[in-house]
Design an enzyme around this catalytic site. Structure first.
Site, PDB file in Angstrom:
ATOM      1  N   THR A  14       0.835  -1.206   0.000  1.00 46.86           N
ATOM      2  CA  THR A  14       0.000   0.000   0.000  1.00 46.86           C
ATOM      3  C   THR A  14       0.875   1.264   0.000  1.00 46.86           C
ATOM      4  O   THR A  14       0.716   2.138  -0.852  1.00 46.86           O
ATOM      5  CB  THR A  14      -0.912   0.007   1.261  1.00 46.86           C
ATOM      6  N   LYS A 106       6.031   2.210  12.647  1.00 51.00           N
ATOM      7  CA  LYS A 106       5.918   2.608  14.065  1.00 51.00           C
ATOM      8  C   LYS A 106       6.210   1.452  15.004  1.00 51.00           C
ATOM      9  O   LYS A 106       6.682   1.665  16.125  1.00 51.00           O
ATOM     10  CB  LYS A 106       4.545   3.201  14.383  1.00 51.00           C
ATOM     11  N   ILE A 137      -0.463  13.371   8.224  1.00 50.98           N
ATOM     12  CA  ILE A 137      -0.341  14.594   9.040  1.00 50.98           C
ATOM     13  C   ILE A 137       1.122  14.777   9.464  1.00 50.98           C
ATOM     14  O   ILE A 137       1.692  13.866  10.055  1.00 50.98           O
ATOM     15  CB  ILE A 137      -1.197  14.510  10.333  1.00 50.98           C
ATOM     16  N   GLY A 188      -6.872  -0.631   2.528  1.00 52.02           N
ATOM     17  CA  GLY A 188      -5.431  -0.498   2.790  1.00 52.02           C
ATOM     18  C   GLY A 188      -5.108   0.275   4.057  1.00 52.02           C
ATOM     19  O   GLY A 188      -3.969   0.680   4.268  1.00 52.02           O
ATOM     20  N   ASP A 202      -1.377  -0.449  17.767  1.00 52.97           N
ATOM     21  CA  ASP A 202      -0.833   0.473  16.757  1.00 52.97           C
ATOM     22  C   ASP A 202      -0.885   1.912  17.291  1.00 52.97           C
ATOM     23  O   ASP A 202       0.109   2.645  17.202  1.00 52.97           O
ATOM     24  CB  ASP A 202      -1.658   0.337  15.461  1.00 52.97           C
ATOM     25  N   LYS A 206       2.208   4.638  18.391  1.00 52.52           N
ATOM     26  CA  LYS A 206       2.281   6.029  17.925  1.00 52.52           C
ATOM     27  C   LYS A 206       2.316   6.992  19.115  1.00 52.52           C
ATOM     28  O   LYS A 206       3.044   7.988  19.086  1.00 52.52           O
ATOM     29  CB  LYS A 206       1.082   6.329  17.028  1.00 52.52           C
TER      30      LYS A 206
HETATM   31  P1  NAP Z   1       1.677  -3.936   2.871  1.00 53.92           P
HETATM   32  O1  NAP Z   1       0.653  -3.407   1.952  1.00 53.92           O
HETATM   33  O2  NAP Z   1       1.428  -5.230   3.540  1.00 53.92           O
HETATM   34  O3  NAP Z   1       3.057  -4.017   2.072  1.00 53.92           O
HETATM   35  C1  NAP Z   1       4.211  -4.605   2.588  1.00 53.92           C
HETATM   36  C2  NAP Z   1       5.214  -4.767   1.466  1.00 53.92           C
HETATM   37  O4  NAP Z   1       6.434  -5.231   1.983  1.00 53.92           O
HETATM   38  C3  NAP Z   1       4.779  -5.772   0.404  1.00 53.92           C
HETATM   39  O5  NAP Z   1       5.155  -5.304  -0.873  1.00 53.92           O
HETATM   40  C4  NAP Z   1       5.543  -7.037   0.766  1.00 53.92           C
HETATM   41  O6  NAP Z   1       5.903  -7.817  -0.365  1.00 53.92           O
HETATM   42  C5  NAP Z   1       6.811  -6.451   1.351  1.00 53.92           C
HETATM   43  N1  NAP Z   1       7.366  -7.307   2.397  1.00 53.92           N
HETATM   44  C6  NAP Z   1       6.867  -7.551   3.625  1.00 53.92           C
HETATM   45  N2  NAP Z   1       7.674  -8.364   4.314  1.00 53.92           N
HETATM   46  C7  NAP Z   1       8.700  -8.651   3.484  1.00 53.92           C
HETATM   47  C8  NAP Z   1       9.857  -9.457   3.633  1.00 53.92           C
HETATM   48  N3  NAP Z   1      10.108 -10.128   4.739  1.00 53.92           N
HETATM   49  N4  NAP Z   1      10.719  -9.518   2.603  1.00 53.92           N
HETATM   50  C9  NAP Z   1      10.470  -8.836   1.469  1.00 53.92           C
HETATM   51  N5  NAP Z   1       9.394  -8.055   1.268  1.00 53.92           N
HETATM   52  C10 NAP Z   1       8.518  -7.971   2.275  1.00 53.92           C
HETATM   53  O7  NAP Z   1       1.992  -2.894   4.045  1.00 53.92           O
HETATM   54  P2  NAP Z   1       1.723  -1.324   4.024  1.00 53.92           P
HETATM   55  O8  NAP Z   1       0.311  -1.060   4.405  1.00 53.92           O
HETATM   56  O9  NAP Z   1       2.267  -0.725   2.776  1.00 53.92           O
HETATM   57  O10 NAP Z   1       2.589  -0.865   5.290  1.00 53.92           O
HETATM   58  C11 NAP Z   1       3.985  -0.801   5.215  1.00 53.92           C
HETATM   59  C12 NAP Z   1       4.515  -0.089   6.466  1.00 53.92           C
HETATM   60  O11 NAP Z   1       3.962   1.232   6.534  1.00 53.92           O
HETATM   61  C13 NAP Z   1       4.141  -0.771   7.777  1.00 53.92           C
HETATM   62  O12 NAP Z   1       5.183  -0.563   8.692  1.00 53.92           O
HETATM   63  C14 NAP Z   1       2.907   0.018   8.233  1.00 53.92           C
HETATM   64  O13 NAP Z   1       2.700  -0.021   9.620  1.00 53.92           O
HETATM   65  C15 NAP Z   1       3.293   1.399   7.782  1.00 53.92           C
HETATM   66  N6  NAP Z   1       2.168   2.310   7.549  1.00 53.92           N
HETATM   67  C16 NAP Z   1       1.117   1.914   6.785  1.00 53.92           C
HETATM   68  C17 NAP Z   1       0.078   2.801   6.551  1.00 53.92           C
HETATM   69  C18 NAP Z   1      -1.116   2.422   5.715  1.00 53.92           C
HETATM   70  O14 NAP Z   1      -2.046   3.249   5.601  1.00 53.92           O
HETATM   71  N7  NAP Z   1      -1.143   1.248   5.099  1.00 53.92           N
HETATM   72  C19 NAP Z   1       0.134   4.102   7.099  1.00 53.92           C
HETATM   73  C20 NAP Z   1       1.241   4.456   7.884  1.00 53.92           C
HETATM   74  C21 NAP Z   1       2.261   3.562   8.092  1.00 53.92           C
HETATM   75  P3  NAP Z   1       4.808  -8.542  -1.291  1.00 53.92           P
HETATM   76  O15 NAP Z   1       4.017  -7.412  -1.906  1.00 53.92           O
HETATM   77  O16 NAP Z   1       5.579  -9.305  -2.276  1.00 53.92           O
HETATM   78  O17 NAP Z   1       3.968  -9.359  -0.366  1.00 53.92           O
HETATM   79  N1  HSE Z   2      -3.074   0.731  10.365  1.00 56.76           N
HETATM   80  C1  HSE Z   2      -2.749   2.094  10.593  1.00 56.76           C
HETATM   81  C2  HSE Z   2      -4.010   2.885  10.861  1.00 56.76           C
HETATM   82  C3  HSE Z   2      -2.039   2.650   9.399  1.00 56.76           C
HETATM   83  O1  HSE Z   2      -5.097   2.360  10.599  1.00 56.76           O
HETATM   84  O2  HSE Z   2      -3.916   4.000  11.338  1.00 56.76           O
HETATM   85  C4  HSE Z   2      -1.506   4.041   9.610  1.00 56.76           C
HETATM   86  O3  HSE Z   2      -0.482   4.046  10.557  1.00 56.76           O
END
Ligand code: NAP
Ligand code: HSE
Length: 431
Positions: A14, A106, A137, A188, A202, A206
């Protein structure tokens, strides 16, 4: 023509795909700010066959972390894969290889932030993590730069998009919990294991990060009192509506006389409270500083492009620092020794929903218990339960201590006129 800056990504989910889109779609603006083109060099994923939201050449995507973290062609590593152990290993390797790092993680920063920031400083590299709190933000930069001159006394906010989305849809559209959780996952917003969202972990991570920065104290995850939203029922939300309140998962960090409390818990807010109207995946953080007074920051707390904006903004800061040769000064050591408030110093109002036996003496047994502890009622409501010899009693107390609340809760559970304490929550705001 300036040399192209090459970025390596750990993760293309995502957030990672949003980062690629912003680097491509805002290339002109980015070049204007940093004076050189930016490109994505290598991207680590788990599954090469997975359909992606962005087009990348086959040789750009890899299953080997060393192609990113040990790659001499990569200037900055962006960690958006999540998890702790592997993510930490890769970030440590990248920093030891003198690569600047940006992360949205985080989980990692709440657990190992101090250690990683110390390593970054030692390696004279930047380590930024704006996206780790409240998605789009810019709250971390606001605390560390915009409000750097002030002494922060309180931060209160909605810092988890998934739970805010769930509570909004349950309260406003009457949708069931499971259905709206699935929606939040499909959009997502949720973590790969949404337990961290719904159990409040989570948000607790934060709040530990915000409290550490805002109070300049080493606030750890273990210091945060955590309760999630899994026990919140439709009936709770309906009673809140009847009483003119909105139930939100609230993160609170409060400092008084050099002692702090940090918590995440479902909390009733009067409907006219600014945080009560923050809906869906939106987040908001209210910050009180001794000099500035009240400020409030609002925006999307999760989702691909909002979160990626924070990540790429960190990248811009890294590049500006590179131009000025001032990388590696991101994490200042905490100024104050951490002192947590005792339960007797934690003050709040509380909501109780009791299922009681509907007979003479019930009410006085309950009110005597509260009177014994000198706790008065702000609101009191008794409603019969149709077809049963029981009633529901709703109480909102005036301000009391956490110590007294715990006493009352345990005593109510044992009172023979009470069938069950259906729910109880903290209440913020109001007179
Ligand atoms: P996600 O959609 O699950 O994506 C994770 C990505 O990392 C995928 O592309 C996955 O590969 C890859 N990955 C995971 N473990 C791996 C490993 N061991 N080796 C190689 N590749 C690996 O997660 P996300 O929502 O983007 O979140 C990513 C980070 O941002 C997390 O720390 C989350 O807490 C943080 N975050 C997310 C949001 C949000 O709104 N989603 C907001 C703020 C912060 P594949 O695609 O091949 O499976
Ligand atoms: N899973 C987290 C949330 C993503 O819903 O706020 C952003 O950190």
């Amino acid at each position: 023509m300036q040399k192209t800056l090459t970025v390596g990504l750990l993760g293309l989910g995502t957030v990672g795909s949003g980062v690629v889109k912003i680097i491509r779609n805002h290339q002109h603006e980015l070049q204007h700010q940093i004076g050189r083109p930016v490109e994505v060099g290598k991207v680590l994923v788990r599954d090469l066959q997975k359909a992606r939201d962005v087009d990348l050449s086959n040789d750009c995507v890899t299953l080997k972390a060393e192609d990113v973290v040990d790659n001499e062609a990569i200037d900055v590593v962006i960690e958006v894969m999540g998890g702790v152990t592997e993510a930490k290993d890769y970030i440590v390797r990248a920093l030891k290889n003198k690569k600047h790092v940006v992360t949205a993680n985080k989980d990692l920063m709440a657990l190992h932030g101090a250690e990683l920031l110390a390593l970054a400083a030692e390696s004279r590299c930047d380590l930024f993590y704006e996206a780790s709190v409240a998605g789009g933000i810019p709250i971390i930069r606001s605390l560390t730069e915009g409000l750097a001159a002030d002494r922060i006394t309180k931060m209160m906010g909605i810092v988890n998009g998934t739970t805010n989305y769930i509570l909004t849809k349950m309260a406003k559209e009457g949708l069931p919990y499971e259905e709206v959780l699935s929606q939040a996952q499909a959009l997502g917003f949720a973590e790969s294991d949404p337990t961290a969202d719904v159990e409040g972990l989570d948000a607790a991570r934060k709040m530990a990060i915000l409290a550490t920065l805002g109070f300049s104290m080493d606030v750890r995850l273990d210091d945060v009192v955590v309760r999630g939203i899994t026990s919140v029922t439709k009936a709770d939300l309906e009673y809140c509506e009847q009483l003119g309140y909105t139930l939100k998962l609230i993160g609170l960090a409060d400092r008084k006389d050099e002692r702090v409390e940090v918590s995440v818990q479902p909390t009733l807010l009067p409907n006219d409270h600014p945080l009560a109207s923050v809906n869906d995946e939106y987040n908001a953080v209210y910050v009180h500083g001794e000099a500035v007074g009240e400020t409030m920051f609002y925006g999307p707390g999760a989702g691909s492009l909002p979160t990626a904006t924070a990540v790429v903004s960190d990248l811009v800061t890294v590049l500006k620092n590179m131009r000025l040769h001032v990388n590696g000064h991101a994490g200042a050591r905490p100024l104050h020794e951490k002192k947590l408030k005792a339960d007797v110093e934690i003050e709040s109002k509380y909501f109780f929903r009791l299922r009681v036996i509907d007979r003479a003496g019930t009410f006085s047994a309950i009110t005597s218990l509260f009177a014994e502890r000198d706790v008065s009622f702000e609101k009191l409501l008794q409603l019969p339960v149709e077809g049963e010899d029981v009633a529901e009693v709703i109480i909102i107390t005036h301000t009391t201590s956490k110590e007294t609340y715990d006493f009352l809760y345990n005593a109510l559970v044992k009172l023979d006129v009470i069938e069950s304490v259906e729910s109880s929550y903290r209440v913020e705001g109001g007179k």
